[in-house]
Design a protein around this motif. Sequence first.
Motif, PDB file in Angstrom:
ATOM      1  N   PRO A   1      39.515  34.306  44.437  1.00 51.59           N
ATOM      2  CA  PRO A   1      38.691  33.532  43.975  1.00 51.59           C
ATOM      3  C   PRO A   1      37.156  34.140  43.135  1.00 51.59           C
ATOM      4  O   PRO A   1      36.605  33.727  42.432  1.00 51.59           O
ATOM      5  CB  PRO A   1      39.063  31.974  44.188  1.00 51.59           C
ATOM      6  CG  PRO A   1      38.543  32.826  45.681  1.00 51.59           C
ATOM      7  CD  PRO A   1      40.071  33.797  45.777  1.00 51.59           C
TER       8      PRO A   1
ATOM      9  N   HIS B   1      42.292  30.392  35.048  1.00 50.12           N
ATOM     10  CA  HIS B   1      40.799  30.832  34.559  1.00 50.12           C
ATOM     11  C   HIS B   1      40.168  31.053  34.197  1.00 50.12           C
ATOM     12  O   HIS B   1      39.174  32.204  34.174  1.00 50.12           O
ATOM     13  CB  HIS B   1      40.886  32.731  36.080  1.00 50.12           C
ATOM     14  CG  HIS B   1      41.396  31.696  37.154  1.00 50.12           C
ATOM     15  ND1 HIS B   1      41.987  31.273  37.966  1.00 50.12           N
ATOM     16  CD2 HIS B   1      43.468  32.362  37.014  1.00 50.12           C
ATOM     17  CE1 HIS B   1      43.362  31.732  38.334  1.00 50.12           C
ATOM     18  NE2 HIS B   1      43.868  32.406  38.458  1.00 50.12           N
TER      19      HIS B   1
ATOM     20  N   ARG C   1      36.242  32.910  35.164  1.00 53.38           N
ATOM     21  CA  ARG C   1      36.622  34.542  35.540  1.00 53.38           C
ATOM     22  C   ARG C   1      36.893  35.401  34.603  1.00 53.38           C
ATOM     23  O   ARG C   1      37.734  36.726  35.062  1.00 53.38           O
ATOM     24  CB  ARG C   1      37.461  34.191  36.671  1.00 53.38           C
ATOM     25  CG  ARG C   1      36.375  33.436  37.747  1.00 53.38           C
ATOM     26  CD  ARG C   1      36.941  33.499  39.240  1.00 53.38           C
ATOM     27  NE  ARG C   1      38.412  32.996  39.644  1.00 53.38           N
ATOM     28  CZ  ARG C   1      39.304  33.462  39.947  1.00 53.38           C
ATOM     29  NH1 ARG C   1      39.577  34.764  40.104  1.00 53.38           N
ATOM     30  NH2 ARG C   1      40.250  33.155  40.292  1.00 53.38           N
TER      31      ARG C   1
END
Length: 294
Positions: A17, A38, A41
């Motif tokens: 993460p 995600h 990200r």
Amino acid sequence: MRETFLRVTEEILDADPDVAVVLADISVAQLSGAAQRHPDRVVNVGIREQLLVSTGAGLALAGLRPIVHTFPSFLVERAFEQIKLDFSHQEVGGVLVSYGASYDMSAAGRTHQSPGDVALIDSLPGWTVHVPGHASEVRRLLLESIPGDGRVYLRLSAQTNAAPHLGVGFTRLRFGSSGVVVAVGPVLDRVLRACAGLDVTVLYASTIRPFDSAGLRSAVLSASPSVVLVEPYLAGTSAHWVSEALSDVPHRLKSLGVRRDAEVRTYGEIPDHDLAHGLDAGSLRLSIRDFLGD
């Protein structure tokens, strides 16, 4: 190599993460699944390469480990000031990953060629530079680049060797006494063909910075102080490292790579550019034999 990089990057995003990926339209489609899983990200800044690099450095300052990716002419040459100031000057880490090498996209013309990228990165202290010659090397080098906070440049190419070599530093693939030939990344198979029947030592490296000075010295002291350096970017990019490694050993050096004396403005295919730069197996053999007198 590119497919391996994208696949492994997805695995890293799913597992860690603290990793983020920054894109500039290139490879967005291939990472669409990861972006859906995600969204915070996987960042696409569009065709804004300077912003690409600055965003990566900003994520590093925020505590994330950024992977920043596009073609080398845009990632390194266009955004070099941001690499210099936002990463190096601020002393933050990240993994810059390019695909396209010196002239993989030769049909796109000079705008998509980047033979000077490693030389530019080499002007900055503290960077690790990986130039893999096989997809299996890409996987290992990328995974090894994620831990920590170092500054890494991973240079991917459409040109590959038939088999990976996963050693650290210089791997000695052939032994000989009349000279040492250093092959970096995807030029290895051509160098091996060029050296067939010659009494030379052949060294291979997929990581060229830090430079394996001890490995080169060992090979030279076991053979002859005549070194041929074959790199898939600007000829002579690592010449000063060779000279420093052998500063107390009288030696000769021949640097082969993308030519510096003229800009090759042809389009064509990759083999056409190999020939124009003397990086095909036949031209390499002639250069090596002429230098070593074999």
